[in-house]
Each structure stands twice: as C-alpha cells, then as structure tokens.
Design an enzyme around this catalytic site. Structure first.
Site, mmCIF file in Angstrom:
data_model
loop_
_atom_site.group_PDB
_atom_site.id
_atom_site.type_symbol
_atom_site.label_atom_id
_atom_site.label_comp_id
_atom_site.label_asym_id
_atom_site.label_seq_id
_atom_site.Cartn_x
_atom_site.Cartn_y
_atom_site.Cartn_z
ATOM 1 N N GLY A 86 8.858 5.645 -17.480
ATOM 2 C CA GLY A 86 8.393 5.655 -15.997
ATOM 3 C C GLY A 86 9.483 6.478 -15.190
ATOM 4 O O GLY A 86 10.400 6.852 -15.679
ATOM 5 N N ASP A 88 11.196 5.849 -10.961
ATOM 6 C CA ASP A 88 11.109 4.980 -9.521
ATOM 7 C C ASP A 88 10.659 6.062 -8.456
ATOM 8 O O ASP A 88 10.035 5.702 -7.456
ATOM 9 C CB ASP A 88 12.401 4.672 -9.291
ATOM 10 C CG ASP A 88 12.999 3.655 -10.204
ATOM 11 O OD1 ASP A 88 12.235 2.585 -10.376
ATOM 12 O OD2 ASP A 88 13.836 3.966 -10.967
ATOM 13 N N LYS A 98 15.213 7.715 -11.688
ATOM 14 C CA LYS A 98 15.369 6.479 -12.477
ATOM 15 C C LYS A 98 16.484 5.548 -12.425
ATOM 16 O O LYS A 98 17.241 5.972 -11.869
ATOM 17 C CB LYS A 98 14.888 7.070 -13.832
ATOM 18 C CG LYS A 98 13.685 7.658 -14.088
ATOM 19 C CD LYS A 98 13.411 8.249 -15.358
ATOM 20 C CE LYS A 98 13.691 7.465 -16.559
ATOM 21 N NZ LYS A 98 12.821 6.170 -16.184
ATOM 22 N N GLY A 101 15.828 -0.166 -13.403
ATOM 23 C CA GLY A 101 15.762 -0.962 -14.389
ATOM 24 C C GLY A 101 17.267 -1.244 -15.002
ATOM 25 O O GLY A 101 17.467 -2.027 -16.041
ATOM 26 N N GLU A 107 18.326 6.464 -21.273
ATOM 27 C CA GLU A 107 17.052 7.117 -20.909
ATOM 28 C C GLU A 107 17.366 8.716 -20.724
ATOM 29 O O GLU A 107 16.941 9.485 -21.403
ATOM 30 C CB GLU A 107 16.535 6.608 -19.697
ATOM 31 C CG GLU A 107 15.663 5.349 -19.795
ATOM 32 C CD GLU A 107 15.418 4.760 -18.407
ATOM 33 O OE1 GLU A 107 15.835 5.303 -17.342
ATOM 34 O OE2 GLU A 107 14.516 3.869 -18.432
ATOM 35 N N LYS A 125 4.826 5.916 -6.503
ATOM 36 C CA LYS A 125 6.099 6.681 -6.563
ATOM 37 C C LYS A 125 6.505 7.947 -6.380
ATOM 38 O O LYS A 125 7.502 8.627 -6.215
ATOM 39 C CB LYS A 125 6.498 6.683 -8.259
ATOM 40 C CG LYS A 125 6.217 5.134 -8.982
ATOM 41 C CD LYS A 125 7.067 4.138 -8.762
ATOM 42 C CE LYS A 125 6.891 2.942 -9.234
ATOM 43 N NZ LYS A 125 7.187 2.971 -11.007
HETATM 44 O O1 DER Z 1 14.772 1.815 -14.640
HETATM 45 C C1 DER Z 1 14.008 2.750 -15.109
HETATM 46 O O2 DER Z 1 14.353 3.864 -15.272
HETATM 47 C C2 DER Z 1 12.384 2.606 -15.115
HETATM 48 O O3 DER Z 1 11.760 3.597 -16.094
HETATM 49 C C3 DER Z 1 11.832 3.014 -13.668
HETATM 50 O O4 DER Z 1 12.176 4.279 -13.573
HETATM 51 C C4 DER Z 1 10.611 2.628 -13.820
HETATM 52 O O5 DER Z 1 10.321 1.376 -13.882
HETATM 53 P P1 DER Z 1 8.702 0.904 -13.595
HETATM 54 O O6 DER Z 1 7.831 1.405 -14.432
HETATM 55 O O7 DER Z 1 8.867 -0.658 -13.730
HETATM 56 O O8 DER Z 1 8.614 0.902 -12.130
#
Ligand code: DER
Length: 236
Positions: A86, A88, A98, A101, A107, A125
């Site tokens: 995913g 942000d 990103k 989280g 990542e 996003k």
């Molecule tokens: O923390 C991260 O890198 C997550 O991948 C973030 O970028 C997306 O988190 P979400 O899918 O819960 O919005």
C-alpha cells in the site's frame, strides 16, 4: 462501497499479477493485508503454487505464517519478482509516501530489490504533491540522541518549505514507537510543496542519525487505484 471494500478490490486486482513460482515481496498495512490474504487463499485452492514470500514487517510475517505462505528473506532472494504494498500518498508522477505503519525501511529494501512493484490504494491516497495530505512523512532515525537528529531535520527542511518534526509515540503511554529494526520514527509535517523531492531525499539521508525516509521516489512500476467509479491502473 466502504473504504475497506476499495482496499480489497485494489489488492485482489494486484494479485492477478502473481504467477506460480514467483518470489513475492509482501507489503504491510490494511490494504496489503488483503493481498496477503488473497495469496494465501489461492495457494490453499491450488490456483497458485511454489510461491516464496518476503515479508516487509514482523506483522506481515505473522499473517503470512498463519496462512501457510512459505517465507524467506532478502539474503536468500536478493532479487524479487513482484512486490505488492500500500501507500499513504501517491502523487501524479507515482512517487509515494509510505511508512505510517512504521515499516518503511524493510519495505524500501524489499521493494527496491523487486523487478516489479505494484502499489495498491483506495482513491483517498491520491495527492497533488507529496506531503499534500497534511499527514506525516516518516523518517526512521537511530534512538541515540534522536532530539539532535529531529532538530537537524527541521533545519534541513527550512530550505524546502519548513516542517514540524515529532517523535512517533508507541503502545505504552508516552513511550517512543520502536520499529522492527529497533529504531525510532520522527514524523515530519510539511507546510508546502517541497519542490525537488530528490534534493530533499539527499539532504535528509545525509544526516548521520537518519536511517531512511518514507518517500519512495521513482520506485512504483504500477499503481492500482480503487474508487467509487471503478479501478484505475497507472503505469510508470
Ligand atoms: O506503513 C506503510 O508503509 C503502509 O504500507 C502504508 O503506506 C499504507 O497503509 P494502509 O494500506 O493501511 O493505508
């Protein structure tokens, strides 16, 4: 459709890119969670086989283990076929923020080693420019004298529109959040468009107490955006 429905739609679309025999980077967060679930389901149904997962966090590692996805790491697989994760924020040039989280370092290492990096987002996003959501731009820093590093980050960012830099707090009241790598996160809140993102990236990474930041520049191959009106796929 709820936001979680949109996340699941984007995630399932990304898993269509998965082929048996692939080494997969498994992302972290509420959107990537759906992709990992889907991969586990297809393995169980026998529709996928011979998959090796490289998890981007301890949290994803636990999820993948519970699904029976075979796991390995970057040392064993320095080149990854496909990563799905995913984000942000996504800007018009497919640059990402990103790390909200807290998993940005693993990542970025894993997604940077991937032949293809598919990003999955719901339409909320999408931003006009990085930092445009008013939410945090995370920077992973060593715990040693983090206040010193946070002050240096503020100084550096004065040249790029200014920012507020705050230590991310974790579970226990008032205690710092600690990443999977034993580091802290300083969240930067930007006041305006930073302009040259590569210059900002270089300036941040030059600070000795900084480990890595949450801007993923020129890394995404494809972004899958699920919205009320359907799914859009943007390629670099
Ligand atoms: O923390 C991260 O890198 C997550 O991948 C973030 O970028 C997306 O988190 P979400 O899918 O819960 O919005």
């Amino acid at each position: 459709l709820t936001q979680d429905d949109l996340k699941r739609i984007a995630a399932y679309k990304a898993v269509d890119f998965v082929r048996s025999g692939m080494v997969l980077g498994l992302g972290t967060g509420s959107t990537a969670r759906h992709a990992v679930d889907r991969i586990g389901e297809l393995l169980r149904q026998g529709k996928l086989s011979d998959i090796v997962g490289i998890p981007t966090s301890k949290k994803t590692q636990e999820q993948a283990l519970s699904l029976g996805i075979p796991l390995s790491d970057l040392d064993a697989h320095p080149v990854i076929d496909l990563s799905i994760d995913g984000a942000d924020e996504v800007d018009p040039r497919l640059n990402l923020v990103k790390g909200r989280g807290g998993s940005l370092l693993r990542e970025k290492m894993i997604e940077g080693a991937s032949k293809k990096f598919v990003v999955i987002v719901d339409e909320s996003k999408m931003v006009k420019h990085i930092g445009g959501s008013g939410m945090a731009l995370p920077v992973e820093v060593v715990p040693f004298c983090w206040k010193f590093t946070a002050e240096k980050l503020r100084e550096v960012m004065e040249g790029y529109g200014g920012c507020e830099a705050k230590l991310r707090l974790g579970g226990e009241k008032g205690k710092a959040f600690v990443t999977d790598n034993g580091n802290y996160i300083v969240d930067m809140y930007l006041e305006k468009d930073m302009g040259d993102l590569w210059a900002v990236s270089d300036a941040i990474l030059r600070l000795p107490g900084v480990v890595e930041h949450g801007m993923f520049l020129d890394m995404a191959s494809t972004v899958i955006i699920a919205g009320e009106l359907g799914v859009k796929i943007k390629n670099k």
